[in-house]
Design a protein around this motif. Structure first.
Motif, PDB file in Angstrom:
ATOM      1  N   SER A  34       4.997   9.983   0.515  1.00 18.60           N
ATOM      2  CA  SER A  34       4.277   8.725   0.710  1.00 18.60           C
ATOM      3  C   SER A  34       4.897   7.834   1.776  1.00 18.60           C
ATOM      4  O   SER A  34       6.105   7.885   2.021  1.00 18.60           O
ATOM      5  CB  SER A  34       4.254   7.912  -0.590  1.00 18.60           C
ATOM      6  OG  SER A  34       3.673   8.632  -1.631  1.00 18.60           O
TER       7      SER A  34
ATOM      8  N   GLU B 294      -7.182  12.517   6.544  1.00 18.01           N
ATOM      9  CA  GLU B 294      -7.894  11.393   5.932  1.00 18.01           C
ATOM     10  C   GLU B 294      -6.930  10.685   4.982  1.00 18.01           C
ATOM     11  O   GLU B 294      -6.523  11.246   3.972  1.00 18.01           O
ATOM     12  CB  GLU B 294      -9.105  11.913   5.160  1.00 18.01           C
ATOM     13  CG  GLU B 294     -10.000  10.839   4.629  1.00 18.01           C
ATOM     14  CD  GLU B 294     -10.807  10.129   5.704  1.00 18.01           C
ATOM     15  OE1 GLU B 294     -11.127   8.951   5.519  1.00 18.01           O
ATOM     16  OE2 GLU B 294     -11.109  10.762   6.736  1.00 18.01           O
ATOM     17  N   LEU B 295      -6.566   9.457   5.311  1.00 22.92           N
ATOM     18  CA  LEU B 295      -5.637   8.705   4.480  1.00 22.92           C
ATOM     19  C   LEU B 295      -6.384   7.707   3.607  1.00 22.92           C
ATOM     20  O   LEU B 295      -7.371   7.113   4.033  1.00 22.92           O
ATOM     21  CB  LEU B 295      -4.633   7.937   5.353  1.00 22.92           C
ATOM     22  CG  LEU B 295      -3.719   8.771   6.230  1.00 22.92           C
ATOM     23  CD1 LEU B 295      -2.806   7.862   7.039  1.00 22.92           C
ATOM     24  CD2 LEU B 295      -2.902   9.742   5.399  1.00 22.92           C
ATOM     25  N   ASP B 296      -5.887   7.520   2.403  1.00 27.76           N
ATOM     26  CA  ASP B 296      -6.423   6.513   1.496  1.00 27.76           C
ATOM     27  C   ASP B 296      -5.481   5.314   1.547  1.00 27.76           C
ATOM     28  O   ASP B 296      -4.373   5.370   0.996  1.00 27.76           O
ATOM     29  CB  ASP B 296      -6.516   7.076   0.085  1.00 27.76           C
ATOM     30  CG  ASP B 296      -7.091   6.067  -0.906  1.00 27.76           C
ATOM     31  OD1 ASP B 296      -7.795   5.136  -0.470  1.00 27.76           O
ATOM     32  OD2 ASP B 296      -6.830   6.228  -2.110  1.00 27.76           O
TER      33      ASP B 296
ATOM     34  N   LYS C 255      -4.361   4.615  10.837  1.00 24.87           N
ATOM     35  CA  LYS C 255      -5.437   5.618  10.926  1.00 24.87           C
ATOM     36  C   LYS C 255      -5.522   6.229  12.321  1.00 24.87           C
ATOM     37  O   LYS C 255      -5.835   7.414  12.463  1.00 24.87           O
ATOM     38  CB  LYS C 255      -6.775   5.000  10.527  1.00 24.87           C
ATOM     39  CG  LYS C 255      -6.890   4.767   9.041  1.00 24.87           C
ATOM     40  CD  LYS C 255      -8.204   4.106   8.686  1.00 24.87           C
ATOM     41  CE  LYS C 255      -8.309   3.865   7.198  1.00 24.87           C
ATOM     42  NZ  LYS C 255      -9.550   3.199   6.811  1.00 24.87           N
TER      43      LYS C 255
ATOM     44  N   SER D 131       0.850  -1.184   0.000  1.00 25.76           N
ATOM     45  CA  SER D 131       0.000   0.000   0.000  1.00 25.76           C
ATOM     46  C   SER D 131       0.892   1.243   0.000  1.00 25.76           C
ATOM     47  O   SER D 131       1.798   1.354   0.824  1.00 25.76           O
ATOM     48  CB  SER D 131      -0.907   0.027   1.234  1.00 25.76           C
ATOM     49  OG  SER D 131      -1.732   1.174   1.205  1.00 25.76           O
TER      50      SER D 131
ATOM     51  N   VAL E  73       0.640   5.035   0.630  1.00 29.15           N
ATOM     52  CA  VAL E  73      -0.269   5.995   1.258  1.00 29.15           C
ATOM     53  C   VAL E  73       0.313   7.399   1.093  1.00 29.15           C
ATOM     54  O   VAL E  73       1.406   7.688   1.590  1.00 29.15           O
ATOM     55  CB  VAL E  73      -0.451   5.667   2.758  1.00 29.15           C
ATOM     56  CG1 VAL E  73      -1.426   6.642   3.403  1.00 29.15           C
ATOM     57  CG2 VAL E  73      -0.918   4.228   2.931  1.00 29.15           C
ATOM     58  N   ARG E  74      -0.410   8.252   0.402  1.00 30.86           N
ATOM     59  CA  ARG E  74       0.062   9.627   0.186  1.00 30.86           C
ATOM     60  C   ARG E  74      -0.121  10.439   1.469  1.00 30.86           C
ATOM     61  O   ARG E  74      -1.214  10.524   1.993  1.00 30.86           O
ATOM     62  CB  ARG E  74      -0.701  10.272  -0.960  1.00 30.86           C
ATOM     63  CG  ARG E  74      -0.658   9.407  -2.195  1.00 30.86           C
ATOM     64  CD  ARG E  74      -0.223   9.967  -3.496  1.00 30.86           C
ATOM     65  NE  ARG E  74       0.170  11.318  -3.631  1.00 30.86           N
ATOM     66  CZ  ARG E  74       1.373  11.680  -4.070  1.00 30.86           C
ATOM     67  NH1 ARG E  74       2.284  10.786  -4.355  1.00 30.86           N
ATOM     68  NH2 ARG E  74       1.665  12.946  -4.239  1.00 30.86           N
ATOM     69  N   THR E  75       0.989  10.983   1.950  1.00 33.38           N
ATOM     70  CA  THR E  75       0.959  11.837   3.140  1.00 33.38           C
ATOM     71  C   THR E  75       2.270  12.614   3.240  1.00 33.38           C
ATOM     72  O   THR E  75       3.328  12.116   2.840  1.00 33.38           O
ATOM     73  CB  THR E  75       0.751  11.022   4.433  1.00 33.38           C
ATOM     74  OG1 THR E  75       0.798  11.913   5.559  1.00 33.38           O
ATOM     75  CG2 THR E  75       1.799   9.935   4.602  1.00 33.38           C
TER      76      THR E  75
ATOM     77  N   ALA F 103      -5.060   1.677   0.412  1.00 33.62           N
ATOM     78  CA  ALA F 103      -5.535   0.638  -0.507  1.00 33.62           C
ATOM     79  C   ALA F 103      -4.391  -0.359  -0.716  1.00 33.62           C
ATOM     80  O   ALA F 103      -3.289   0.030  -1.064  1.00 33.62           O
ATOM     81  CB  ALA F 103      -5.953   1.247  -1.830  1.00 33.62           C
TER      82      ALA F 103
END
Length: 99
Positions: free
Chosen positions: A55, A87-89, A80, A6, A8-10, A91
């Motif tokens: 990311s 708000e993290l996506d 989370k 996964s 995760v953009r952050t 996937a």
């Protein structure tokens, strides 16, 4: 073995990597620095983490394929909790090199 990844953009990838590793270091022999970490849940199952400026890349490997979905949920839930301010996506994608 089953593996999934996964990305995760952050902007806070390094912070989350370190928080996850510190959290699990109470139960597992965790190795980490600001850019990479590994949480060995068992000899056959682990979470690899890599952080860059945009990311957090999480690579989950489990011994039994039937455990993959549950472990993905565990990792996502912990992330989370640490990232409650954004708000993290999260996937997960099966690693084609390691079905």
């Amino acid at each position: 073995m089953a593996k999934s990844v996964s990305t995760v953009r952050t902007d806070h990838a390094s912070r989350y990597l370190q928080q996850l590793c510190k959290h699990w270091s109470h139960r597992f022999e965790v190795e980490f620095n600001e850019a990479a970490g590994k949480v060995p849940f068992s000899p056959e199952s682990s979470l690899g983490l890599a952080a860059n400026a945009t990311s957090l890349i999480m690579t989950l490997t489990v011994e039994k394929p039937e455990d993959l979905e549950r472990m993905q949920a565990v990792v996502a839930d912990h992330l989370k909790r640490f990232a409650f301010r954004e708000e993290l996506d999260i996937a997960w994608t099966a690693d084609a090199a390691n079905p």
